[in-house]
Write an enzyme that holds these catalytic residues in place. Structure first.
Site, short mmCIF file in Angstrom:
data_model
loop_
_atom_site.label_atom_id
_atom_site.label_comp_id
_atom_site.label_asym_id
_atom_site.label_seq_id
_atom_site.Cartn_x
_atom_site.Cartn_y
_atom_site.Cartn_z
N HIS A 149 6.39 -3.09 -49.95
CA HIS A 149 7.13 -3.28 -51.20
C HIS A 149 6.16 -3.29 -52.37
CE1 HIS A 149 10.60 -4.34 -53.53
NE2 HIS A 149 10.22 -5.57 -53.81
N GLN A 167 17.04 -2.49 -57.56
CA GLN A 167 16.95 -1.22 -56.83
C GLN A 167 18.05 -1.06 -55.81
OE1 GLN A 167 13.06 -2.49 -54.97
NE2 GLN A 167 13.90 -1.36 -53.23
N CYS A 190 11.26 0.93 -54.88
CA CYS A 190 10.54 -0.20 -55.48
C CYS A 190 9.35 0.24 -56.32
CB CYS A 190 10.09 -1.18 -54.40
SG CYS A 190 9.00 -0.46 -53.15
N ASN A 212 10.32 -8.99 -59.46
CA ASN A 212 10.83 -8.22 -58.34
C ASN A 212 11.91 -7.26 -58.85
OD1 ASN A 212 11.28 -7.36 -55.70
ND2 ASN A 212 11.42 -9.42 -54.87
#
Length: 464
Positions: A383, A86, A92, A405
């Site tokens: 997040h 990102q 996110c 992630n």
């Protein structure tokens, strides 16, 4: 003779004096001198001071025993694809949403056979910005009767169109606009670094909100004009979303597939889950003001006006873990929101509730419960990511979790992180799972009228 103004001043002064007395006297130089003498006589203080002035505190507080005993292997592992990045943006939740849909059984990768297929985050990011701008302007139009310094008005003006979002907002975008492969709307400089774009969009929206409040203003006309300004700025930065694109690809066996021209909604209908609307949010909110089993929403939280509201049911962390575990064992990744910065080590990609020994380093008590961290602003959702694996012991209990992630492949295990189970308890707040994963009492709560929390409630933090 004492006037009313004098009385107010006297009362305020007395209250201030009372508060000061209750809190204790001012800083006493003699007390500071005594504290300094105590510190200088303490060898552990000197060691900590020397370490903190020469090295990063996050490094010197790492508990090496925790690191040495944290293994990244898991008994259930769904991912065989590469992570996305990102970059300098707060997208996110969009990355996590698309990542959850591209992988696992029945995902886009499974359906197409393309090993590393990535869907366009910029495409949904564009529509999210436009929809958020409209959502903001609708809210401002409905709040023109309130003073400009009203807390709700000021909260909305503080972040009119930031990058954050929630699962329901992601689903609302996919329902309305579909999805496209990344090549159909690739990254731009501004999608990967949103600071300047967000600054100028926010200024345009604040200007529109100001014009709505002017005497004699045609609020609807101001709304339309401001949205046109936002559309122009947004398209300058991100480009024009495709109405149609050609879809053809080679699968992992190097076989060529030509599907032909498609619309984004065609693509979503063909490759994304048909039951996406059945996925619901569940949170672990331990505050006594938010009872377990209740359904909640946050005022003014959303993007698509007229879309499904952002709601969540509050359940104990054990219920949440069970739903995640069942989903992973059935081959489905799970979107979740957490406080990612807490007790984190980026280089190794590890989370553990006791990873950093700050109390031992400073010799200061710093412990707060999950509830206390929420109430005081110490912790909140910052997040969103995706669970793609779990290590289960012989008794069926999760030991650690594997996480995709969206920070690129350079850290952790090529971008996949390891979360020890004790960290899940303390810092995971929200998941999105199919409603059938929940016990009946929590499924029933989903059909009740939600309690509305104020716009600044921490359960809405991920969207800011």
């Amino acid at each position: 003779m004492t006037t009313a103004t004098d009385t107010t001043t006297t009362t305020t002064t007395a209250a201030t004096a009372s508060t000061t007395a209750a809190a204790g006297a001012g800083v006493d130089p003699r007390q500071l001198a005594a504290l300094g003498d105590t510190l200088r006589a303490d060898p552990s203080f000197r060691v900590a001071r020397n370490a903190a002035t020469a090295a990063n505190v996050e490094t010197v507080t790492l508990d090496r025993d925790v690191l040495a005993t944290t293994d990244s292997s898991t008994s259930v592992k769904l991912d065989s694809w590469s992570v996305a990045d990102q970059k300098k943006s707060g997208r996110c939740w969009i990355f996590a949403g698309l990542n959850a849909l591209r992988g696992g059984d029945g995902g886009v990768i499974d359906a197409t056979g393309v090993k590393d297929l990535e869907l366009s985050q910029t495409y949904l990011h564009y529509w999210d910005k436009l929809e958020k701008a409209n959502h903001f302007l609708c809210a401002m139009a409905g709040l023109t009767d309130r003073d400009i310094d009203d807390r709700t008005v000021q909260h909305l003006l503080a972040d009119p169109v930031e990058d954050g979002g929630q699962w329901n907002m992601f689903v609302a975008l996919v329902d309305k606009y579909g999805a496209v492969p990344k090549y159909a709307m690739p990254e731009t400089r501004s999608s990967s670094d949103t600071r300047a774009m967000n600054r100028d969009l926010a200024t345009a929206l604040r200007a529109g909100a100001t014009r709505m409040r002017q005497d004699g203003a045609d609020v609807r006309e101001v709304h339309r004009g401001t949205l046109a300004d936002v559309h122009r700025i947004l398209t300058v930065h991100l480009g024009t979303p495709p109405e149609r694109f050609v879809w053809q690809y080679r699968d992992r066996n190097d076989e060529f597939h030509r599907v032909g021209e498609m619309t984004p909604r065609d693509f979503a209908a063909r490759y994304l889950p048909a039951d996406l609307g059945e996925y619901v949010c569940v949170v672990d909110d331990p505050r006594r003001t938010s009872p377990r089993g209740g359904l909640f929403t946050v005022e003014h939280l959303g993007n698509v006006v007229g879309g499904a509201p952002v709601t969540y049911v509050n359940a104990p962390v054990e219920v949440i873990k069970a739903a995640v575990l069942e989903s992973l064992q059935d081959g489905r990744p799970v979107w979740f929101g957490c406080d990612t910065a807490a007790q984190s080590y980026r280089e190794r990609g590890v989370w553990d509730a006791h990873l950093h020994d700050y109390e031992g380093f400073y010799d200061v008590e710093l412990d707060l419960t999950k509830e206390e961290r929420l109430l005081t602003g110490e912790s909140q959702m910052t997040h969103a990511m995706v669970f793609t694996g779990v290590d289960v012991d012989d008794d069926g209990r999760p030991v650690r979790w594997r996480v995709e992630n969206s920070w690129g492949p350079k850290a952790a295990e090529k971008g996949f992180w390891t979360m020890n189970d004790n960290w899940f308890d303390q810092y995971v707040f929200e998941i999105a799972v199919h409603r059938d994963r929940l016990p009946q009492e929590y499924r029933a709560a989903l059909d009740t009228t939600p309690t509305v929390l104020p716009a600044w409630d921490p359960m809405g933090a991920l969207a800011r």
